[in-house]
Design an enzyme around this catalytic site. Structure first.
Site, mmCIF file in Angstrom:
data_model
loop_
_atom_site.group_PDB
_atom_site.id
_atom_site.type_symbol
_atom_site.label_atom_id
_atom_site.label_comp_id
_atom_site.label_asym_id
_atom_site.label_seq_id
_atom_site.Cartn_x
_atom_site.Cartn_y
_atom_site.Cartn_z
ATOM 1 N N SER A 1 4.913 -0.045 4.393
ATOM 2 C CA SER A 1 5.692 1.175 4.177
ATOM 3 C C SER A 1 6.692 1.416 5.307
ATOM 4 O O SER A 1 7.749 2.017 5.078
ATOM 5 C CB SER A 1 4.771 2.378 3.999
ATOM 6 O OG SER A 1 3.800 2.433 5.017
ATOM 7 N N HIS B 1 5.951 5.038 9.801
ATOM 8 C CA HIS B 1 7.017 5.419 8.872
ATOM 9 C C HIS B 1 8.260 5.859 9.632
ATOM 10 O O HIS B 1 9.380 5.448 9.318
ATOM 11 C CB HIS B 1 6.537 6.550 7.969
ATOM 12 C CG HIS B 1 5.555 6.109 6.936
ATOM 13 N ND1 HIS B 1 5.156 6.906 5.885
ATOM 14 C CD2 HIS B 1 4.883 4.938 6.779
ATOM 15 C CE1 HIS B 1 4.286 6.249 5.144
ATOM 16 N NE2 HIS B 1 4.111 5.057 5.665
#
Length: 288
Positions: A176, A230
């Site tokens: 991610s 992230h």
């Protein structure tokens, strides 16, 4: 997620997974659907679509997604339990290269890269693969495999570096951070070309980015998600995008002339500072 051509309202099309669809033919509910899932518009099994699916498997994003699926199968096999399909044991993930600050401190620096290829369960894998294929393949068609590969890998590594700094005791895995890097690079790309876009193109891009942001934002606050990875991936991706596409800024603008040097130096410099900080911070388990 979409590709637009032409300059007039009647000349704008969406490349919906191999099918060229004029924007004017879409209903009010189909337009946001086309932004989120273009393959859902029209026949999903048409000949054009089947050819398109095969072509995507030959892209960098398609290949790395297939590799991630194969590695996940290996995770389940090594776990020796069917329950690993839903929740891979931490021991397996650690043994296969999950991000662990103490082991990175011991010299296993490859653990800054390998977490990108690992996933904690089938739903984690499917969400990430779906998102990166939907989001990344179109970018790869526009930017080329080399630039996408660099952004994807640099963002993943950068995200893992920040994860070591801000979540040193967590076992982190997943791609991610790399996906956030692609999103950040697209934001940088749109920033550079904004002045040359028509009004309809701007509205569609705002809609597309807003939907992507809402999805990513909601996913980021799920239980167990590594926010630092992230954030690191997004920052690295945006900087790489600013560097690659500084030429889109107006000529004469200082960033047009020096953007590449500034952006790439910032990525490399901050990563180096972070690594030096890790080496000299005993609270993170380093230098012991």
């Amino acid at each position: 997620q979409h590709s637009m051509g032409g300059v007039g309202a009647g000349d704008v099309y969406i490349d919906a997974c191999g099918e060229t669809v004029p924007v004017s033919s879409l209903s009010a509910w189909q337009l946001p659907m086309a932004m989120c899932c273009p393959c859902c518009i029209g026949d999903p099994c048409s000949e054009n679509r089947r050819n398109w699916y095969l072509a995507q498997m030959q892209t960098f994003i398609g290949i790395i997604s297939i590799v991630q699926i194969l590695i996940f199968i290996l995770e389940v096999v090594l776990s020796a339990s069917w329950t690993a399909i839903l929740d891979v044991p931490s021991e397996t993930l650690a043994a296969m290269g999950g991000k662990m600050a103490s082991l990175i401190a011991a010299g296993e620096y490859w653990r800054l890269v390998t977490p990108v290829m690992l996933h904690a369960g089938i739903f984690h894998l499917l969400i990430n693969c779906f998102t990166q294929c939907l989001f990344g393949i179109q970018l790869e068609r526009e930017w080329g495999a080399a630039q996408i590969a660099v952004i994807y890998l640099v963002a993943g590594i950068y995200g893992n570096i920040l994860s070591v700094l801000f979540a040193p005791y967590a076992l982190s895995i997943g791609c991610s951070g790399s996906i956030f890097g692609l999103f950040g690079a697209q934001v940088a790309y749109i920033t550079g070309m904004w002045r040359s876009l028509g009004d309809l193109q701007k509205k569609m891009l705002i809609l597309s980015l807003s939907l992507s942001f809402l999805f990513i934002f909601a996913f980021s606050f799920s239980v167990g998600v590594d926010m630092s990875a992230h954030l690191g991936g997004f920052i690295a991706g945006m900087l790489m995008g600013l560097g690659y596409y500084s030429h889109l800024w107006p000529e004469g603008n200082w960033f047009h002339n020096y953007g590449k040097i500034i952006a790439f130096s910032t990525v490399g410099g901050t990563a180096l500072i972070a690594v030096i900080f890790m080496w000299h911070n005993e609270e993170l388990g380093y230098m012991k």
